[in-house]
Scaffold this motif. Structure first.
Motif, PDB file in Angstrom:
ATOM      1  N   ARG A   1      95.802  16.772 102.445  1.00 44.49           N
ATOM      2  CA  ARG A   1      96.209  17.720 103.473  1.00 44.49           C
ATOM      3  C   ARG A   1      95.980  17.110 104.848  1.00 44.49           C
ATOM      4  O   ARG A   1      95.198  16.168 104.992  1.00 44.49           O
ATOM      5  N   ASP A   2      96.666  17.653 105.846  1.00 42.04           N
ATOM      6  CA  ASP A   2      96.411  17.180 107.203  1.00 42.04           C
ATOM      7  C   ASP A   2      95.241  17.978 107.790  1.00 42.04           C
ATOM      8  O   ASP A   2      94.727  18.908 107.167  1.00 42.04           O
ATOM      9  N   ALA A   3      94.818  17.604 109.008  1.00 37.73           N
ATOM     10  CA  ALA A   3      93.635  18.202 109.627  1.00 37.73           C
ATOM     11  C   ALA A   3      93.745  19.726 109.759  1.00 37.73           C
ATOM     12  O   ALA A   3      92.775  20.437 109.544  1.00 37.73           O
ATOM     13  N   LYS A   4      94.939  20.200 110.078  1.00 36.75           N
ATOM     14  CA  LYS A   4      95.107  21.650 110.280  1.00 36.75           C
ATOM     15  C   LYS A   4      95.334  22.402 108.968  1.00 36.75           C
ATOM     16  O   LYS A   4      95.341  23.621 108.952  1.00 36.75           O
ATOM     17  N   GLY A   5      95.568  21.660 107.881  1.00 34.38           N
ATOM     18  CA  GLY A   5      95.835  22.332 106.610  1.00 34.38           C
ATOM     19  C   GLY A   5      97.215  22.952 106.585  1.00 34.38           C
ATOM     20  O   GLY A   5      97.484  23.882 105.835  1.00 34.38           O
TER      21      GLY A   5
ATOM     22  N   GLY B   1     102.739  10.317 109.653  1.00 34.91           N
ATOM     23  CA  GLY B   1     102.781  11.004 110.943  1.00 34.91           C
ATOM     24  C   GLY B   1     101.890  12.222 111.016  1.00 34.91           C
ATOM     25  O   GLY B   1     102.224  13.215 111.646  1.00 34.91           O
ATOM     26  N   VAL B   2     100.731  12.162 110.360  1.00 33.63           N
ATOM     27  CA  VAL B   2      99.810  13.293 110.430  1.00 33.63           C
ATOM     28  C   VAL B   2      98.446  12.868 110.951  1.00 33.63           C
ATOM     29  O   VAL B   2      98.035  11.713 110.807  1.00 33.63           O
ATOM     30  N   VAL B   3      97.768  13.819 111.544  1.00 34.79           N
ATOM     31  CA  VAL B   3      96.424  13.598 112.032  1.00 34.79           C
ATOM     32  C   VAL B   3      95.453  13.812 110.882  1.00 34.79           C
ATOM     33  O   VAL B   3      95.520  14.826 110.186  1.00 34.79           O
ATOM     34  N   ARG B   4      94.587  12.866 110.688  1.00 33.56           N
ATOM     35  CA  ARG B   4      93.510  12.984 109.714  1.00 33.56           C
ATOM     36  C   ARG B   4      93.888  13.546 108.349  1.00 33.56           C
ATOM     37  O   ARG B   4      93.819  14.738 108.095  1.00 33.56           O
TER      38      ARG B   4
ATOM     39  N   THR C   1      95.539   4.792 107.364  1.00 41.21           N
ATOM     40  CA  THR C   1      96.825   4.096 107.408  1.00 41.21           C
ATOM     41  C   THR C   1      97.931   4.984 106.853  1.00 41.21           C
ATOM     42  O   THR C   1      99.005   5.086 107.428  1.00 41.21           O
ATOM     43  N   LEU C   2      97.643   5.599 105.718  1.00 42.20           N
ATOM     44  CA  LEU C   2      98.635   6.463 105.077  1.00 42.20           C
ATOM     45  C   LEU C   2      98.986   7.630 106.008  1.00 42.20           C
ATOM     46  O   LEU C   2     100.158   7.975 106.172  1.00 42.20           O
ATOM     47  N   GLY C   3      97.979   8.189 106.630  1.00 45.32           N
ATOM     48  CA  GLY C   3      98.195   9.302 107.553  1.00 45.32           C
ATOM     49  C   GLY C   3      99.127   8.927 108.687  1.00 45.32           C
ATOM     50  O   GLY C   3     100.049   9.671 109.030  1.00 45.32           O
ATOM     51  N   SER C   4      98.918   7.731 109.249  1.00 50.65           N
ATOM     52  CA  SER C   4      99.789   7.350 110.360  1.00 50.65           C
ATOM     53  C   SER C   4     101.212   7.083 109.869  1.00 50.65           C
ATOM     54  O   SER C   4     102.171   7.380 110.564  1.00 50.65           O
TER      55      SER C   4
END
Length: 165
Positions: free
Chosen positions: A53-57, A81-84, A75-78
């Motif tokens: 999940r991303d930071a905001k869920g 295109g998601v934060v954390r 790396t995968l997150g970037s």
């Protein structure tokens, strides 16, 4: 033994799509390591599956990748295109995909009727004819080709992204 409803849903869909598959029955497994110990990997390439999940869920991802890869979530997150990126809770897994810990599988998209989970496939799986994934429970492994896996995902009304992981 009677097949669980969770597994039956998957098998029915595979039959409807005339997908050729094999099933290996085994004791409940929670890691790739345990699967290797049981010799399950001999029939093909056991995939690793991550529910993230991303930071905001707000965004949820089901990542299916080559079993021997270690993933750097940053790396995968970037790339996505998601934060954390982080691992989603068992509660979210249960709510969104009706799956339990240890049973995470791309075949679970059949349970995501709201179509909220984003499916990401490791590009390196494209070469594989025998990819091993759980049929929504971790006491069996279904072997199918990459192309058939893609057909299955699309038949569930989902699109997917294939990328380098």
């Amino acid at each position: 033994t009677d097949m669980s409803a969770a597994r039956e849903t998957v098998m029915k869909r595979l039959e409807e799509l005339s997908i050729k598959y094999k099933v290996t029955e085994h004791e409940a497994v929670f890691t790739i390591g345990q699967m290797e110990k049981l010799g399950i990997g001999q029939s093909g390439h056991v995939a690793k599956n991550l529910f993230l999940r991303d930071a905001k869920g707000k965004r949820h991802f089901l990542i299916t990748l080559c079993g021997d890869k270690q993933v750097d979530l940053k790396t995968l997150g970037s790339k996505l295109g998601v934060v954390r990126l982080s691992f989603a809770s068992e509660e979210r897994l249960e709510r969104m995909l009706k799956l339990k810990k240890g049973s995470v599988t791309p075949l679970g998209v059949i349970n995501d009727e709201a179509n909220v989970v984003e499916i990401v496939l490791d590009m390196d799986l494209e070469r594989e004819d025998h990819i091993g994934v759980h049929p929504n429970e971790n006491t069996a492994t279904v072997w199918l080709s990459y192309l058939d896996l893609c057909r299955y995902i699309e038949s569930c009304g989902h699109s997917f992204t294939s990328m380098e992981i």
